[in-house]
Scaffold this motif. Sequence first.
Motif, PDB file in Angstrom:
ATOM      1  N   THR A   1      63.151  59.439  27.379  1.00  0.00           N
ATOM      2  CA  THR A   1      64.367  59.063  27.124  1.00  0.00           C
ATOM      3  C   THR A   1      64.703  57.761  28.241  1.00  0.00           C
ATOM      4  N   ALA A   2      63.747  57.301  28.986  1.00  0.00           N
ATOM      5  CA  ALA A   2      63.757  56.278  29.872  1.00  0.00           C
ATOM      6  C   ALA A   2      64.383  54.971  29.357  1.00  0.00           C
TER       7      ALA A   2
ATOM      8  N   LYS B   1      64.251  51.503  28.268  1.00  0.00           N
ATOM      9  CA  LYS B   1      62.780  50.877  28.086  1.00  0.00           C
ATOM     10  C   LYS B   1      63.089  49.458  27.630  1.00  0.00           C
TER      11      LYS B   1
ATOM     12  N   GLY C   1      60.004  56.132  35.537  1.00  0.00           N
ATOM     13  CA  GLY C   1      60.105  55.466  34.047  1.00  0.00           C
ATOM     14  C   GLY C   1      59.271  56.434  33.143  1.00  0.00           C
ATOM     15  N   GLN C   2      58.662  57.692  33.818  1.00  0.00           N
ATOM     16  CA  GLN C   2      58.019  58.409  32.916  1.00  0.00           C
ATOM     17  C   GLN C   2      58.634  59.752  32.107  1.00  0.00           C
ATOM     18  N   ARG C   3      59.707  59.123  31.545  1.00  0.00           N
ATOM     19  CA  ARG C   3      60.757  59.939  30.747  1.00  0.00           C
ATOM     20  C   ARG C   3      60.713  59.212  29.173  1.00  0.00           C
TER      21      ARG C   3
ATOM     22  N   SER D   1      63.974  56.449  37.156  1.00  0.00           N
ATOM     23  CA  SER D   1      63.946  58.022  37.450  1.00  0.00           C
ATOM     24  C   SER D   1      62.381  58.408  37.177  1.00  0.00           C
ATOM     25  N   TYR D   2      62.025  58.987  38.055  1.00  0.00           N
ATOM     26  CA  TYR D   2      60.463  59.494  37.874  1.00  0.00           C
ATOM     27  C   TYR D   2      59.578  58.602  37.301  1.00  0.00           C
TER      28      TYR D   2
ATOM     29  N   LYS E   1      68.912  54.111  37.242  1.00  0.00           N
ATOM     30  CA  LYS E   1      68.564  55.464  37.028  1.00  0.00           C
ATOM     31  C   LYS E   1      68.081  55.638  35.804  1.00  0.00           C
ATOM     32  N   GLY E   2      68.284  55.333  34.782  1.00  0.00           N
ATOM     33  CA  GLY E   2      67.830  55.459  33.496  1.00  0.00           C
ATOM     34  C   GLY E   2      66.242  54.841  33.177  1.00  0.00           C
ATOM     35  N   GLY E   3      66.273  53.720  33.996  1.00  0.00           N
ATOM     36  CA  GLY E   3      64.853  53.122  33.772  1.00  0.00           C
ATOM     37  C   GLY E   3      63.460  53.554  34.793  1.00  0.00           C
TER      38      GLY E   3
ATOM     39  N   ASN F   1      55.067  65.372  31.896  1.00  0.00           N
ATOM     40  CA  ASN F   1      56.321  65.020  32.673  1.00  0.00           C
ATOM     41  C   ASN F   1      57.275  66.035  32.990  1.00  0.00           C
TER      42      ASN F   1
END
Length: 478
Positions: A288-289, A291, A284-286, A281-282, A277-279, A158
């Motif tokens: 720190t998303a 979850k 959800g492939q983070r 972005s990219y 934004k947190g859920g 990621n």
Amino acid sequence: GDNTFKYYSEGEWKVSSSGKLVPIINPTTRKPQFQVQACTQEEVNKVMESAKIAQKSWAKTPLWKRAELLHKAAAILKDHKKPISEFLVKEIAKASKDAVTEVVRSGDLVSYCAEEGVRLLGEGKFLMSDSFPGNERTKYCLTSKIPLGVVLAIPPFNYPVNLAVSKIAPALIAGNALVLKPPTQGAASALHMVHCFHLAGFPKGVISCITGKGSEIGDFLTMHPNVNCISFTGGDTGIAISKKAGMIPLQMELGGKDACIILEDADLDLAAANIVKGGFSYSGQRCTAVKVVLVMESVADTLVKKVNEKIGKLTVGPPENDCDITPVVTESSADFIEGLVMDAKKKGATFCQEYKRDGNLISPLLIDNVKQDMRIAWEEPFGPVVPVIRISNAEEGIHHCNASNFGLQGCIFTKDINKAMLISDAMETGTVQINSAPARGPDHFPFQGLKDSGIGSQGVTNSINVMTKVKSTVINLP
Ligand code: G3H
């Protein structure tokens, strides 16, 4: 051809003697886009041998010179943001503008690390014996930080560039040699990033990059006797690595199930913006998303409505068009996400949007009224799907957060700082964000997970410390 990349060993670009290549599948087209060398164990041995030799003279290179080379690499990396970001778009389907941000952020990280290293490693300690009971002033102890030797860096798909340099720069400034094993999807970007270090003029063997199949060279790399430290970011593989690794320092970050606790007095617009934004972005492939959302029942309907309005505005499509939601990295990843979604459906969760999938492209989905028996309450989707669990008091939220095997980050939305601090203290996670979504950056902040989320701490200063050891010399007076 143009789409086939060599690996980097002894300061040179080489073709593997295996005669085999590993394909990199474009997540959007699901067709092979690039190919990298399937390196052999003998080639790993060669890389490790040259790293071990190169490290000896690299450690003797003045600190300011090591820093100078890193600053040079950082500038070259930023100059190359266009080609590198184009690779990121094609091999991990990161939206074009985010791909550029990743490269620029990486250049900044390398420069910051060079500066931090100059300060941190430029001074040691001086202790005298007579402060400890029973001792005279006859022993002078001088300490400094010395490199460990060869650091093996294994970043995830990621952030193939940013999470590579977050390991490379601290290792190199501290006088270690660095061997990089990039993820297959992300390898083209990582190799081009290594090319920037090559152009900066690092001595041969100080940095190397080996590509190939984990099944063929994975264990061989992580268990190699020349490796003196492993810095890994990724999934469960990290647990297997930690069990097999020898007596060497490990720095690991293995994902999370970051909870977002929303109290009754929260600014719900702010919370909704951060959930989206947190859920998502990219996609959800983070690690720190966001979850899992744990929201007080009394404000849940309002919050869910606000989140849904924002989800309705997200664009879904190819990374080339800078869409908010892009295809997830592999077909098997999409299948896994679908499995979690179907499990929740079967067990009676409320779907706020229709579940839609086209190839690896999954539309953003908020799942409300998630219950404890649903897999999505506990597992990490690594996709654009966010579960909502309704709670009747803050303790329920804290309890859910702490019942997870993961403990990376978490966040709390409230206007009451006292409550926020108490909840933060109670959450068993490496970081708690108050009134913002979880995130690793800025990249000099400490970054760490409790429980299955990791070993040790990252962030520029902590990484330099992990990749060095204190050495003392004691002068004994008569
Ligand atoms: O995926 C794991 C990353 O370390 C998270 O970094 O918070 O900048 O997205 P980020």
